[in-house]
Design a protein around this motif. Structure first.
Motif, PDB file in Angstrom:
ATOM      1  N   ASP A   1      65.082  19.766  58.549  1.00  0.00           N
ATOM      2  CA  ASP A   1      65.518  19.966  57.167  1.00  0.00           C
ATOM      3  C   ASP A   1      65.896  18.650  56.472  1.00  0.00           C
ATOM      4  O   ASP A   1      66.515  18.664  55.408  1.00  0.00           O
ATOM      5  CB  ASP A   1      66.722  20.933  57.149  1.00  0.00           C
ATOM      6  CG  ASP A   1      66.360  22.269  57.755  1.00  0.00           C
ATOM      7  OD1 ASP A   1      65.221  22.707  57.526  1.00  0.00           O
ATOM      8  OD2 ASP A   1      67.193  22.847  58.481  1.00  0.00           O
ATOM      9  N   ASP A   2      65.549  17.566  57.112  1.00  0.00           N
ATOM     10  CA  ASP A   2      65.958  16.265  56.564  1.00  0.00           C
ATOM     11  C   ASP A   2      64.760  15.320  56.435  1.00  0.00           C
ATOM     12  O   ASP A   2      64.785  14.160  56.885  1.00  0.00           O
ATOM     13  CB  ASP A   2      67.014  15.667  57.513  1.00  0.00           C
ATOM     14  CG  ASP A   2      68.070  14.905  56.737  1.00  0.00           C
ATOM     15  OD1 ASP A   2      67.886  14.745  55.519  1.00  0.00           O
ATOM     16  OD2 ASP A   2      69.049  14.471  57.368  1.00  0.00           O
ATOM     17  N   VAL A   3      63.735  15.825  55.796  1.00  0.00           N
ATOM     18  CA  VAL A   3      62.464  15.103  55.721  1.00  0.00           C
ATOM     19  C   VAL A   3      62.637  13.759  54.989  1.00  0.00           C
ATOM     20  O   VAL A   3      62.107  12.730  55.413  1.00  0.00           O
ATOM     21  CB  VAL A   3      61.389  15.954  54.999  1.00  0.00           C
ATOM     22  CG1 VAL A   3      60.044  15.270  55.011  1.00  0.00           C
ATOM     23  CG2 VAL A   3      61.291  17.314  55.642  1.00  0.00           C
ATOM     24  N   ARG A   4      63.451  13.811  53.906  1.00  0.00           N
ATOM     25  CA  ARG A   4      63.632  12.593  53.112  1.00  0.00           C
ATOM     26  C   ARG A   4      64.226  11.464  53.963  1.00  0.00           C
ATOM     27  O   ARG A   4      63.781  10.322  53.911  1.00  0.00           O
ATOM     28  CB  ARG A   4      64.534  12.891  51.909  1.00  0.00           C
ATOM     29  CG  ARG A   4      64.722  11.687  51.006  1.00  0.00           C
ATOM     30  CD  ARG A   4      65.551  12.009  49.806  1.00  0.00           C
ATOM     31  NE  ARG A   4      64.805  12.833  48.861  1.00  0.00           N
ATOM     32  CZ  ARG A   4      65.276  13.143  47.659  1.00  0.00           C
ATOM     33  NH1 ARG A   4      66.469  12.761  47.292  1.00  0.00           N
ATOM     34  NH2 ARG A   4      64.563  13.867  46.840  1.00  0.00           N
ATOM     35  N   LYS A   5      65.243  11.802  54.783  1.00  0.00           N
ATOM     36  CA  LYS A   5      65.903  10.801  55.628  1.00  0.00           C
ATOM     37  C   LYS A   5      64.910  10.195  56.620  1.00  0.00           C
ATOM     38  O   LYS A   5      64.867   8.980  56.823  1.00  0.00           O
ATOM     39  CB  LYS A   5      67.076  11.451  56.368  1.00  0.00           C
ATOM     40  CG  LYS A   5      67.954  10.452  57.093  1.00  0.00           C
ATOM     41  CD  LYS A   5      69.108  11.157  57.803  1.00  0.00           C
ATOM     42  CE  LYS A   5      69.897  10.159  58.638  1.00  0.00           C
ATOM     43  NZ  LYS A   5      70.900  10.836  59.444  1.00  0.00           N
ATOM     44  N   VAL A   6      64.098  11.060  57.211  1.00  0.00           N
ATOM     45  CA  VAL A   6      63.112  10.604  58.198  1.00  0.00           C
ATOM     46  C   VAL A   6      62.138   9.650  57.516  1.00  0.00           C
ATOM     47  O   VAL A   6      61.856   8.545  58.013  1.00  0.00           O
ATOM     48  CB  VAL A   6      62.350  11.806  58.823  1.00  0.00           C
ATOM     49  CG1 VAL A   6      61.216  11.339  59.710  1.00  0.00           C
ATOM     50  CG2 VAL A   6      63.311  12.685  59.597  1.00  0.00           C
ATOM     51  N   SER A   7      61.675  10.065  56.354  1.00  0.00           N
ATOM     52  CA  SER A   7      60.689   9.285  55.623  1.00  0.00           C
ATOM     53  C   SER A   7      61.267   7.908  55.231  1.00  0.00           C
ATOM     54  O   SER A   7      60.639   6.866  55.427  1.00  0.00           O
ATOM     55  CB  SER A   7      60.262  10.088  54.392  1.00  0.00           C
ATOM     56  OG  SER A   7      59.814   9.262  53.391  1.00  0.00           O
ATOM     57  N   GLN A   8      62.517   7.931  54.714  1.00  0.00           N
ATOM     58  CA  GLN A   8      63.170   6.671  54.288  1.00  0.00           C
ATOM     59  C   GLN A   8      63.368   5.739  55.476  1.00  0.00           C
ATOM     60  O   GLN A   8      63.082   4.544  55.389  1.00  0.00           O
ATOM     61  CB  GLN A   8      64.525   6.994  53.675  1.00  0.00           C
ATOM     62  CG  GLN A   8      64.469   7.086  52.164  1.00  0.00           C
ATOM     63  CD  GLN A   8      65.839   7.429  51.566  1.00  0.00           C
ATOM     64  OE1 GLN A   8      66.819   7.636  52.300  1.00  0.00           O
ATOM     65  NE2 GLN A   8      65.879   7.504  50.263  1.00  0.00           N
ATOM     66  N   THR A   9      63.827   6.286  56.585  1.00  0.00           N
ATOM     67  CA  THR A   9      64.105   5.473  57.766  1.00  0.00           C
ATOM     68  C   THR A   9      62.839   4.778  58.245  1.00  0.00           C
ATOM     69  O   THR A   9      62.853   3.587  58.564  1.00  0.00           O
ATOM     70  CB  THR A   9      64.697   6.346  58.898  1.00  0.00           C
ATOM     71  OG1 THR A   9      65.762   7.104  58.351  1.00  0.00           O
ATOM     72  CG2 THR A   9      65.187   5.530  60.064  1.00  0.00           C
ATOM     73  N   LEU A  10      61.763   5.535  58.298  1.00  0.00           N
ATOM     74  CA  LEU A  10      60.497   4.966  58.783  1.00  0.00           C
ATOM     75  C   LEU A  10      60.019   3.872  57.827  1.00  0.00           C
ATOM     76  O   LEU A  10      59.627   2.781  58.255  1.00  0.00           O
ATOM     77  CB  LEU A  10      59.430   6.059  58.927  1.00  0.00           C
ATOM     78  CG  LEU A  10      59.666   7.086  60.044  1.00  0.00           C
ATOM     79  CD1 LEU A  10      58.702   8.250  59.917  1.00  0.00           C
ATOM     80  CD2 LEU A  10      59.528   6.426  61.408  1.00  0.00           C
ATOM     81  N   THR A  11      60.092   4.144  56.520  1.00  0.00           N
ATOM     82  CA  THR A  11      59.619   3.184  55.528  1.00  0.00           C
ATOM     83  C   THR A  11      60.505   1.939  55.537  1.00  0.00           C
ATOM     84  O   THR A  11      59.992   0.805  55.505  1.00  0.00           O
ATOM     85  CB  THR A  11      59.628   3.823  54.119  1.00  0.00           C
ATOM     86  OG1 THR A  11      59.090   5.124  54.218  1.00  0.00           O
ATOM     87  CG2 THR A  11      58.817   3.024  53.115  1.00  0.00           C
ATOM     88  N   ASN A  12      61.823   2.130  55.588  1.00  0.00           N
ATOM     89  CA  ASN A  12      62.754   0.996  55.603  1.00  0.00           C
ATOM     90  C   ASN A  12      62.540   0.086  56.803  1.00  0.00           C
ATOM     91  O   ASN A  12      62.928  -1.072  56.792  1.00  0.00           O
ATOM     92  CB  ASN A  12      64.202   1.484  55.602  1.00  0.00           C
ATOM     93  CG  ASN A  12      64.551   2.156  54.277  1.00  0.00           C
ATOM     94  OD1 ASN A  12      63.818   1.996  53.290  1.00  0.00           O
ATOM     95  ND2 ASN A  12      65.646   2.897  54.248  1.00  0.00           N
ATOM     96  N   ASN A  13      61.937   0.622  57.855  1.00  0.00           N
ATOM     97  CA  ASN A  13      61.689  -0.175  59.045  1.00  0.00           C
ATOM     98  C   ASN A  13      60.261  -0.713  59.083  1.00  0.00           C
ATOM     99  O   ASN A  13      59.737  -1.049  60.138  1.00  0.00           O
ATOM    100  CB  ASN A  13      61.995   0.630  60.306  1.00  0.00           C
ATOM    101  CG  ASN A  13      63.505   0.717  60.541  1.00  0.00           C
ATOM    102  OD1 ASN A  13      64.116  -0.194  61.078  1.00  0.00           O
ATOM    103  ND2 ASN A  13      64.097   1.806  60.043  1.00  0.00           N
TER     104      ASN A  13
END
Lengths: 255, 307
Positions: free
Chosen positions: B267-279
C-alpha cells in the motif's frame, strides 16, 4: 457374484412393485381358480382340459404371452429401469468393483426369480391350495403331476429367455414406460404372426421361437423329438440372450 | 508400486465429432486433495466418469493404484468411493437400507460399518425416514456415506457441496480434512465454489473446454495469487540492496528475468518508487499484481476478470 445376488435379492424384497404384483396376482389367481372350481365360470378347450385337469383351467390365463408379458415388464420397469433412470443407482453398482458381466447376471437371475414367482409360482400354488381345499385333491395324481412338471419345466425354460429379453429392453431403454410398452408390442407382433401370417418361411421361423414354444409346452401329447426341439430352442435362445446382454452391458456408457 | 494413486496419460473422450476431453495428463499422489476446477461443460464430470469406469476413453489410458489394465481397474474400484453429479440413492429406502445394499454389493463383512458411516455423516438418527423425504443436504450426506462405506483409499467427489447449507459445507470440509489427515485418504474433488476448494485442496487441476490448462500445488497457486509489487529496474542487484538497506525488507524475490517481486509495502507504492529513484535507479515497470483464485482462474480461461 454371491454378493451381487444378495444385494439384488435385498432390493427385490424391498421393491414395492414386486409386493403389489404378488398381492394382486395372488388375489386374481385365487379368484379365477375359485370361479372355475365352483363352476361359476366355464373355460373349455384349454390344454389343461385335454389333460383332464379342467380344475386348473385358470392356469391357462397365466400362460398367454400377452398376459404374463404385462406382469414381467411391469416388474422390469419398476425394478430394473428405475435404477438407470430416476435414481441413477446403477452408477454405484457399476463402480462397486464388480465386473459388469457379473452385475448383469445377478440382475438377470434375481429378476427372473421375481418374475417366476409372480407369473408361475403364485398361480400354481394358489391352484393347488384351492384344489386341495375344495376336496379335489385327487386331480393331482402322479400322472397329472408328471404332466404339469413337464409342461411347466419347458414353459419355464422359454420363460427364462423371455425375462432375458425384457431385461435387455429395460437396460437399453432406461425408462419404465418403454420397458412395459416394447415387450407388449413384441408380444402383439408375435401374436399377429401366429394368427395372421401365412408365409411358410415366416411361419417356420416363428415356430422356432420361444413364443411358439410357450403354447407347445402345454400340449398334452408331446413326442420326444418335439420335447428335445423345445429344450433346444429354449437353451439356445437363453445362451444368445445372455451373451447379448453381457456384450451390451460391457459396452454401455452409464449416464 | 506406483507412487501415484491416479495417473492419466493423454486421456481423451470424443462424443460424435467433438472432444469432451483432449489429451489430459493428471497425476494424483497418495494423500493429495486434488481440486478439479472448471466451468460447466468444461469436462470435469466426463473426466470423473472415465476414472470410475462409467464411460470409456476414446484414447489414452488411466492408471489407478498402479494398474492400467482395464480388467484390473474394475477390481481396484473396490478401493475407491465416489459421488458423481447427484447422489445415487434408492429413494424408497431408508438411509440404513441404502447403505445395506451397498454393503452387500461391495461384499463388506459385518453390519457395523453401516452405523459407523451413518454416524460419521450425521445421519444416524434418521430412523425410518425414506431417502425421498430427505433434504438435498441430507441426500448429499447419504451419498457421501455410500462413498465412504467401504473405507476407501481414494474418493472422488463431484460437486459435493451442492445443496449443502453453509454449516454443511464447513462440516464436509472438516470431514474431508480429517479423513485425509487421519487415514491418508486421497481425494479428487470438483467444485464451482473456488474459495471452498482453495481452503481444502493441496493440488489443483484447471480444466477448460476439455483441456487441462494447468496443474499446480496449493503452494504454487498461493505464490501466483499473492499480492505483490512487480518492479523492473535497470539494475536488479542494486535494486535488491536498496530494498534491503533503505526499506528494511527481505520479503521480496528477484526473478530470473530481473523482475523483483516485493511482497511488503503493497500500500506504499509511492515510497517504494521514490526510494528506488532517489538511489539512482531507473524504474522501467512498477505495478501491483496478484489475484484471488477466482480472478486467477478467470484470467487463465480467458474470462472476465473481476477486481
Amino acid at each position: 457374484m454371491t454378493n451381487l445376488i444378495r444385494a439384488e435379492l435385498y432390493k427385490l424384497s424391498r421393491n414395492k412393485t414386486f409386493w403389489v404384483l404378488i398381492t394382486s396376482l395372488t388375489g386374481f389367481s385365487a379368484l379365477l381358480h375359485l370361479l372355475i372350481i365352483l363352476d361359476w365360470w366355464q373355460l373349455s378347450g384349454t390344454e389343461f382340459d385335454k389333460a383332464q385337469l379342467s380344475d386348473l383351467n385358470a392356469l391357462s390365463t397365466f400362460t398367454i404371452p400377452l398376459f404374463f408379458n404385462i406382469i414381467v415388464s411391469t416388474l422390469a420397469g419398476f425394478y430394473i429401469s428405475t435404477e438407470f433412470s430416476q435414481s441413477g443407482v446403477i452408477k454405484n453398482q457399476m463402480m462397486s468393483g464388480n465386473k459388469r458381466a457379473n452385475i448383469f447376471m445377478a440382475k438377470y437371475l434375481v429378476f427372473s426369480l421375481g418374475a417366476f414367482i409372480v407369473t408361475i409360482l403364485i398361480p400354481l400354488i394358489t391352484a393347488f391350495i384351492l384344489i386341495i381345499f375344495f376336496g379335489q385333491g385327487d386331480t393331482l395324481s402322479p400322472t397329472n403331476l408328471m404332466y404339469l412338471a413337464r409342461a411347466y419345466g419347458l414353459f419355464t425354460l422359454q420363460f427364462l429367455s423371455f425375462t432375458g429379453i425384457v431385461l435387455l429392453i429395460a437396460i437399453v431403454t432406461e425408462d419404465s414406460g418403454k420397458t412395459i410398452l416394447f415387450p407388449l408390442l413384441l408380444s402383439i407382433v408375435m401374436f399377429a404372426i401366429e394368427k395372421l401370417i401365412t408365409v411358410p418361411f415366416i411361419k417356420m421361423m416363428y415356430e422356432n421361437t420361444i413364443f411358439y414354444q410357450f403354447s407347445e409346452a402345454f400340449k398334452y401329447t408331446l413326442t420326444s423329438g418335439e420335447m428335445i426341439k423345445s429344450i433346444f430352442i429354449g437353451v439356445i435362445s437363453l445362451i444368445i440372450i445372455i451373451f447379448l446382454g453381457i456384450f451390451m452391458v460391457n459396452r454401455k456408457e452409464i449416464k | 508400486m506406483s507412487e501415484y494413486i491416479l495417473k492419466t496419460n493423454k486421456l481423451s473422450k470424443k462424443y460424435k465429432h467433438e472432444f469432451a476431453l483432449e489429451n489430459i495428463n493428471v497425476t494424483i499422489k497418495q494423500g493429495d486433495i486434488y481440486g478439479f476446477i472448471g466451468q460447466n461443460g468444461a469436462g470435469k464430470s466426463t473426466m470423473l466418469r472415465l476414472i470410475i469406469g462409467l464411460t470409456f476413453p476414446t484414447s489414452g489410458s488411466i492408471e489407478l493404484f498402479g494398474n492400467d489394465n482395464r480388467n484390473e481397474l474394475t477390481g481396484v474400484q473396490k478401493r475407491m468411493g465416489a459421488i458423481i453429479e447427484n447422489p445415487a440413492l434408492f429413494l424408497n429406502m431408508t438411509a440404513r437400507e441404502n447403505l445395506e445394499v451397498h454393503r452387500l454389493q461391495k461384499g463388506i463383512p459385518g453390519k457395523e460399518c453401516v452405523d459407523k458411516t451413518l454416524e460419521l455423516v450425521g445421519l444416524k438418527d434418521t430412523g425410518k425416514k425414506k431417502a425421498k423425504n430427505f433434504s438435498l443436504g441430507m441426500k448429499q450426506r447419504l451419498g457421501l456415506a455410500i462413498a465412504l462405506l467401504s473405507d476407501p483409499e481414494f474418493i472422488i467427489l463431484d460437486e459435493p457441496t451442492n445443496g449443502l447449507d453453509p454449516m454443511g459445507i464447513v462440516e464436509l470440509r472438516e470431514l474431508i480434512k480429517k479423513l485425509n489427515r487421519e487415514k491418508g485418504l486421497t481425494v479428487l474433488i470438483s467444485s464451482h465454489i473456488l474459495s471452498e476448494l482453495h481452503q481444502l485442496a493441496t493440488k489443483f487441476g484447471i480444466i477448460h473446454k476439455g483441456k487441462l490448462l494447468e496443474e499446480l500445488t496449493s503452494k504454487e497457486l498461493d505464490e501466483k495469487c499473492r499480492q505483490h509489487l512487480r518492479i523492473k529496474v535497470d539494475d536488479p542487484t542494486r535494486g535488491a540492496i536498496v530494498l534491503e538497506q533503505i526499506l528494511f525488507t527481505t520479503d521480496f524475490e528477484v526473478m530470473q528475468d530481473g523482475v523483483i517481486k516485493l511482497y511488503s509495502h503493497i500500500d506504499d507504492v509511492r515510497k517504494v518508487s521514490q526510494t528506488l529513484t532517489n538511489n539512482g535507479l531507473v524504474i522501467e515497470h512498477l505495478s501491483q499484481n496478484g489475484d484471488s483464485l477466482e480472478s486467477y482462474f478467470s484470467k487463465l480461461v480467458g474470462g472476465v476478470e473481476h477486481d
